[in-house]
Write a protein that holds these residues in place. Structure first.
Motif, PDB file in Angstrom:
ATOM      1  N   SER A   1       4.210  12.224 -10.314  1.00  0.00           N
ATOM      2  CA  SER A   1       3.311  12.838 -10.359  1.00  0.00           C
ATOM      3  C   SER A   1       1.759  12.655 -10.637  1.00  0.00           C
ATOM      4  O   SER A   1       1.106  11.480 -11.070  1.00  0.00           O
ATOM      5  CB  SER A   1       3.274  14.260 -11.031  1.00  0.00           C
ATOM      6  OG  SER A   1       4.821  14.858 -11.325  1.00  0.00           O
ATOM      7  N   PRO A   2       0.269  14.048 -10.520  1.00  0.00           N
ATOM      8  CA  PRO A   2      -0.766  12.957 -10.847  1.00  0.00           C
ATOM      9  C   PRO A   2      -0.909  13.216 -12.525  1.00  0.00           C
ATOM     10  O   PRO A   2      -0.732  14.074 -12.907  1.00  0.00           O
ATOM     11  CB  PRO A   2      -1.211  14.260 -10.216  1.00  0.00           C
ATOM     12  CG  PRO A   2      -0.759  14.943  -9.185  1.00  0.00           C
ATOM     13  CD  PRO A   2       0.970  15.054  -9.573  1.00  0.00           C
ATOM     14  N   VAL A   3      -1.409  12.359 -12.296  1.00  0.00           N
ATOM     15  CA  VAL A   3      -1.492  12.245 -13.895  1.00  0.00           C
ATOM     16  C   VAL A   3      -3.139  12.737 -14.140  1.00  0.00           C
ATOM     17  O   VAL A   3      -4.394  12.646 -13.691  1.00  0.00           O
ATOM     18  CB  VAL A   3      -2.688  10.593 -14.138  1.00  0.00           C
ATOM     19  CG1 VAL A   3      -3.499  10.362 -15.104  1.00  0.00           C
ATOM     20  CG2 VAL A   3      -1.396   9.476 -13.618  1.00  0.00           C
ATOM     21  N   PRO A   4      -2.815  13.601 -15.492  1.00  0.00           N
ATOM     22  CA  PRO A   4      -4.186  14.661 -15.981  1.00  0.00           C
ATOM     23  C   PRO A   4      -5.011  13.771 -15.730  1.00  0.00           C
ATOM     24  O   PRO A   4      -6.024  12.562 -16.348  1.00  0.00           O
ATOM     25  CB  PRO A   4      -4.550  15.069 -17.208  1.00  0.00           C
ATOM     26  CG  PRO A   4      -2.037  14.568 -17.235  1.00  0.00           C
ATOM     27  CD  PRO A   4      -2.198  13.510 -16.314  1.00  0.00           C
ATOM     28  N   ALA A   5      -6.433  14.556 -15.975  1.00  0.00           N
ATOM     29  CA  ALA A   5      -8.312  14.194 -15.492  1.00  0.00           C
ATOM     30  C   ALA A   5      -8.815  13.493 -17.111  1.00  0.00           C
ATOM     31  O   ALA A   5      -8.078  14.500 -17.639  1.00  0.00           O
ATOM     32  CB  ALA A   5      -9.085  15.416 -14.517  1.00  0.00           C
ATOM     33  N   GLY A   6      -9.031  12.145 -17.048  1.00  0.00           N
ATOM     34  CA  GLY A   6      -9.451  12.320 -18.635  1.00  0.00           C
ATOM     35  C   GLY A   6     -10.375  10.567 -18.123  1.00  0.00           C
ATOM     36  O   GLY A   6     -11.013  10.567 -17.268  1.00  0.00           O
ATOM     37  N   GLN A   7     -11.191  10.821 -19.286  1.00  0.00           N
ATOM     38  CA  GLN A   7     -12.331   9.405 -19.430  1.00  0.00           C
ATOM     39  C   GLN A   7     -11.597   8.680 -19.007  1.00  0.00           C
ATOM     40  O   GLN A   7     -10.727   7.537 -19.300  1.00  0.00           O
ATOM     41  CB  GLN A   7     -13.127   8.870 -21.090  1.00  0.00           C
ATOM     42  CG  GLN A   7     -14.366   8.351 -20.077  1.00  0.00           C
ATOM     43  CD  GLN A   7     -14.959   8.563 -21.601  1.00  0.00           C
ATOM     44  OE1 GLN A   7     -15.246   9.403 -22.251  1.00  0.00           O
ATOM     45  NE2 GLN A   7     -16.064   7.440 -21.494  1.00  0.00           N
ATOM     46  N   THR A   8     -11.829   7.623 -18.122  1.00  0.00           N
ATOM     47  CA  THR A   8     -11.256   5.908 -17.466  1.00  0.00           C
ATOM     48  C   THR A   8     -12.070   5.312 -17.100  1.00  0.00           C
ATOM     49  O   THR A   8     -13.642   5.751 -16.259  1.00  0.00           O
ATOM     50  CB  THR A   8     -10.433   7.104 -16.406  1.00  0.00           C
ATOM     51  OG1 THR A   8     -10.152   7.269 -16.080  1.00  0.00           O
ATOM     52  CG2 THR A   8      -9.702   5.240 -15.843  1.00  0.00           C
ATOM     53  N   THR A   9     -12.274   3.911 -17.542  1.00  0.00           N
ATOM     54  CA  THR A   9     -12.918   2.987 -17.136  1.00  0.00           C
ATOM     55  C   THR A   9     -12.958   2.718 -15.628  1.00  0.00           C
ATOM     56  O   THR A   9     -11.392   2.433 -14.399  1.00  0.00           O
ATOM     57  CB  THR A   9     -12.931   1.543 -17.809  1.00  0.00           C
ATOM     58  OG1 THR A   9     -11.686   1.418 -17.526  1.00  0.00           O
ATOM     59  CG2 THR A   9     -13.173   1.702 -19.146  1.00  0.00           C
ATOM     60  N   PRO A  10     -14.310   1.813 -15.237  1.00  0.00           N
ATOM     61  CA  PRO A  10     -14.135   1.844 -13.789  1.00  0.00           C
ATOM     62  C   PRO A  10     -12.994   0.834 -13.612  1.00  0.00           C
ATOM     63  O   PRO A  10     -12.624   1.343 -11.506  1.00  0.00           O
ATOM     64  CB  PRO A  10     -15.480   1.423 -13.392  1.00  0.00           C
ATOM     65  CG  PRO A  10     -16.303   1.486 -14.714  1.00  0.00           C
ATOM     66  CD  PRO A  10     -15.571   1.658 -15.370  1.00  0.00           C
ATOM     67  N   ASN A  11     -12.416   0.325 -14.005  1.00  0.00           N
ATOM     68  CA  ASN A  11     -11.497  -0.382 -13.808  1.00  0.00           C
ATOM     69  C   ASN A  11     -10.622  -0.079 -13.242  1.00  0.00           C
ATOM     70  O   ASN A  11      -9.563  -0.923 -12.906  1.00  0.00           O
ATOM     71  CB  ASN A  11     -11.250  -1.874 -14.468  1.00  0.00           C
ATOM     72  CG  ASN A  11     -11.149  -1.718 -15.633  1.00  0.00           C
ATOM     73  OD1 ASN A  11     -11.062  -1.165 -15.909  1.00  0.00           O
ATOM     74  ND2 ASN A  11     -10.804  -2.553 -16.970  1.00  0.00           N
ATOM     75  N   VAL A  12      -9.699   1.335 -13.292  1.00  0.00           N
ATOM     76  CA  VAL A  12      -8.491   1.669 -13.603  1.00  0.00           C
ATOM     77  C   VAL A  12      -9.092   2.666 -12.707  1.00  0.00           C
ATOM     78  O   VAL A  12      -8.896   3.151 -11.887  1.00  0.00           O
ATOM     79  CB  VAL A  12      -8.458   2.314 -14.323  1.00  0.00           C
ATOM     80  CG1 VAL A  12      -7.217   3.196 -14.459  1.00  0.00           C
ATOM     81  CG2 VAL A  12      -8.605   1.776 -16.378  1.00  0.00           C
ATOM     82  N   GLU A  13      -7.486   2.510 -11.904  1.00  0.00           N
ATOM     83  CA  GLU A  13      -7.481   3.748 -10.752  1.00  0.00           C
ATOM     84  C   GLU A  13      -5.382   4.146 -10.471  1.00  0.00           C
ATOM     85  O   GLU A  13      -4.417   3.553 -11.141  1.00  0.00           O
ATOM     86  CB  GLU A  13      -7.087   2.617  -9.539  1.00  0.00           C
ATOM     87  CG  GLU A  13      -7.291   3.079  -7.524  1.00  0.00           C
ATOM     88  CD  GLU A  13      -6.440   2.357  -6.981  1.00  0.00           C
ATOM     89  OE1 GLU A  13      -6.631   3.285  -6.021  1.00  0.00           O
ATOM     90  OE2 GLU A  13      -7.417   1.619  -6.454  1.00  0.00           O
ATOM     91  N   PHE A  14      -5.277   5.181 -10.313  1.00  0.00           N
ATOM     92  CA  PHE A  14      -4.263   5.791 -10.857  1.00  0.00           C
ATOM     93  C   PHE A  14      -3.457   6.205  -9.015  1.00  0.00           C
ATOM     94  O   PHE A  14      -4.584   6.383  -8.292  1.00  0.00           O
ATOM     95  CB  PHE A  14      -3.948   7.069 -11.453  1.00  0.00           C
ATOM     96  CG  PHE A  14      -4.854   7.337 -12.338  1.00  0.00           C
ATOM     97  CD1 PHE A  14      -3.611   6.989 -13.709  1.00  0.00           C
ATOM     98  CD2 PHE A  14      -5.350   7.188 -13.001  1.00  0.00           C
ATOM     99  CE1 PHE A  14      -3.575   6.347 -15.178  1.00  0.00           C
ATOM    100  CE2 PHE A  14      -6.295   6.385 -14.098  1.00  0.00           C
ATOM    101  CZ  PHE A  14      -5.001   5.981 -15.101  1.00  0.00           C
ATOM    102  N   ILE A  15      -2.085   5.591  -9.294  1.00  0.00           N
ATOM    103  CA  ILE A  15      -1.486   5.258  -8.244  1.00  0.00           C
ATOM    104  C   ILE A  15      -0.697   6.587  -8.044  1.00  0.00           C
ATOM    105  O   ILE A  15       0.465   6.514  -8.774  1.00  0.00           O
ATOM    106  CB  ILE A  15      -1.139   4.585  -6.969  1.00  0.00           C
ATOM    107  CG1 ILE A  15      -1.929   3.258  -7.297  1.00  0.00           C
ATOM    108  CG2 ILE A  15      -0.277   3.853  -6.002  1.00  0.00           C
ATOM    109  CD1 ILE A  15      -2.222   1.854  -7.503  1.00  0.00           C
ATOM    110  N   LEU A  16      -0.832   7.555  -6.524  1.00  0.00           N
ATOM    111  CA  LEU A  16       0.502   8.261  -6.897  1.00  0.00           C
ATOM    112  C   LEU A  16       1.787   7.910  -6.256  1.00  0.00           C
ATOM    113  O   LEU A  16       1.793   7.712  -4.769  1.00  0.00           O
ATOM    114  CB  LEU A  16       0.645  10.049  -6.533  1.00  0.00           C
ATOM    115  CG  LEU A  16       1.367  11.070  -6.483  1.00  0.00           C
ATOM    116  CD1 LEU A  16       1.711  11.593  -8.120  1.00  0.00           C
ATOM    117  CD2 LEU A  16       0.914  12.652  -5.576  1.00  0.00           C
ATOM    118  N   GLY A  17       3.106   8.376  -6.414  1.00  0.00           N
ATOM    119  CA  GLY A  17       4.355   8.186  -6.293  1.00  0.00           C
ATOM    120  C   GLY A  17       5.261   7.121  -6.810  1.00  0.00           C
ATOM    121  O   GLY A  17       5.302   6.597  -8.089  1.00  0.00           O
ATOM    122  N   ASP A  18       6.693   6.184  -6.493  1.00  0.00           N
ATOM    123  CA  ASP A  18       7.638   6.169  -6.974  1.00  0.00           C
ATOM    124  C   ASP A  18       6.894   4.596  -6.257  1.00  0.00           C
ATOM    125  O   ASP A  18       7.016   3.616  -5.308  1.00  0.00           O
ATOM    126  CB  ASP A  18       9.153   5.961  -6.318  1.00  0.00           C
ATOM    127  CG  ASP A  18      10.210   6.001  -6.762  1.00  0.00           C
ATOM    128  OD1 ASP A  18      10.374   4.541  -6.930  1.00  0.00           O
ATOM    129  OD2 ASP A  18      11.528   6.632  -6.755  1.00  0.00           O
TER     130      ASP A  18
END
Length: 304
Positions: A99-116
């Motif tokens: 599921s989509p990750v809740p929004a929050g303060q994130t450093t530029p080197n972090v990325e979220f990927i949706l899926g199995d």
């Protein structure tokens, strides 16, 4: 930047009676049993804080030097993904969840990927073979149906010399040192259903074997006592926060998980309600009640 329809994470204290809650779930074919709503995200956040304190603020046990890429599988709220991004600033850190990750303060080197993650391997450019220095996952016990395949897949994306770390539970409880949950009827029903679905409720202690079978080396297992309540905090102060959390949250967690885990098993609504009532009784207000939290790390062999 990550986006989410579940961008607001609210405290469970805002819910008057969690028994009346109507949870929402991942809209996938995965067996993952727990919800993906704001109440669950708040619980996951609090749980992560308690677990880190329990482990003396050592959320990662693998001896990482200078990782260039890190993958956090089943990242949930993204709290560990963000911690990894802050600690390893030279690494690209990818959090993956159903599921989509809740929004929050994130450093530029972090990325979220949706899926199995198992379906993304080989097709997603971030999950190429031998592209990652470190794979991390925590508490997939109620969602992973093929641990052997999963561990082999994670080993495949790790570079030679890289590390895999898996933190998980065994779904069984002890009272004053003696196994007690094996006699609970609702727990017996959950185990029977889980076995049919391919879930391994003993995965915490079995991950070591899965890593050995996959070919990982230098495997180390660390066990942590995980109490229900604060009865152990006098001896082990680091368990206070997680003890408060499990005593407050786990009864209701299983209360809502029981109907979903036992869906299609033939139990009547009345019987399911009996299981739920017993669950709340068994998991609430019992000094001496505890489980075991397992941390297992393994290293991919160097190229010969």
């Amino acid at each position: 930047m990550e986006t989410s329809s579940n961008s607001k994470v609210e405290s469970t204290s805002n819910v008057k009676d969690l028994r009346d809650r109507d949870p929402t779930y991942h809209t996938t074919n995965a067996e993952y049993t727990l919800p993906n709503d704001a109440v669950e995200y708040a619980r996951l956040r609090d749980q992560a804080i308690g677990l880190d304190e329990m482990m003396h603020n050592k959320s990662v046990h693998a001896p990482l030097a200078n990782p260039q890429q890190i993958v956090d599988v089943g990242c949930g709220t993204g709290i560990i993904t963000r911690q990894l991004g802050e600690k390893y600033t030279n690494a690209r850190v990818y959090g993956i969840d159903l599921s989509p990750v809740p929004a929050g303060q994130t450093t530029p080197n972090v990325e979220f990927i949706l899926g199995d993650v198992r379906k993304l391997i080989g097709s997603h450019p971030r999950l190429a073979v031998e592209s990652t220095d470190f794979v991390f996952s925590r508490l997939l016990v109620l969602g992973m149906t093929d641990w052997q395949g999963y561990v082999k897949d994670m080993m495949s994306i790790v570079r030679p010399g890289g590390w895999v770390e898996m933190q998980d539970l065994v779904i069984e409880l002890y009272l004053h040192g003696s196994h007690c949950s094996g006699d609970w009827e609702w727990m017996k029903a959950i185990y029977t259903s889980a076995d049919k679905k391919g879930l391994d409720l003993q995965c915490g202690k079995n991950i070591k074997r899965y890593m050995e079978e996959a070919g990982l080396e230098d495997i180390v297992v660390k066990e942590y006592r995980m109490p229900f309540g604060t009865w152990l905090a006098g001896e082990r102060p680091e368990t206070r926060t997680i003890g408060e959390h499990t005593a407050r949250e786990y009864g209701m967690l299983y209360y809502h998980a029981i109907p979903k885990m036992l869906q299609g098993t033939g139990y009547t609504e009345e019987r399911l309600e009996e299981f739920q009532t017993s669950c709340l009784k068994d998991l609430t207000g019992r000094d001496g009640l505890e489980g075991i939290f397992y941390v297992t790390i393994g290293r991919k062999p160097d190229q010969k």
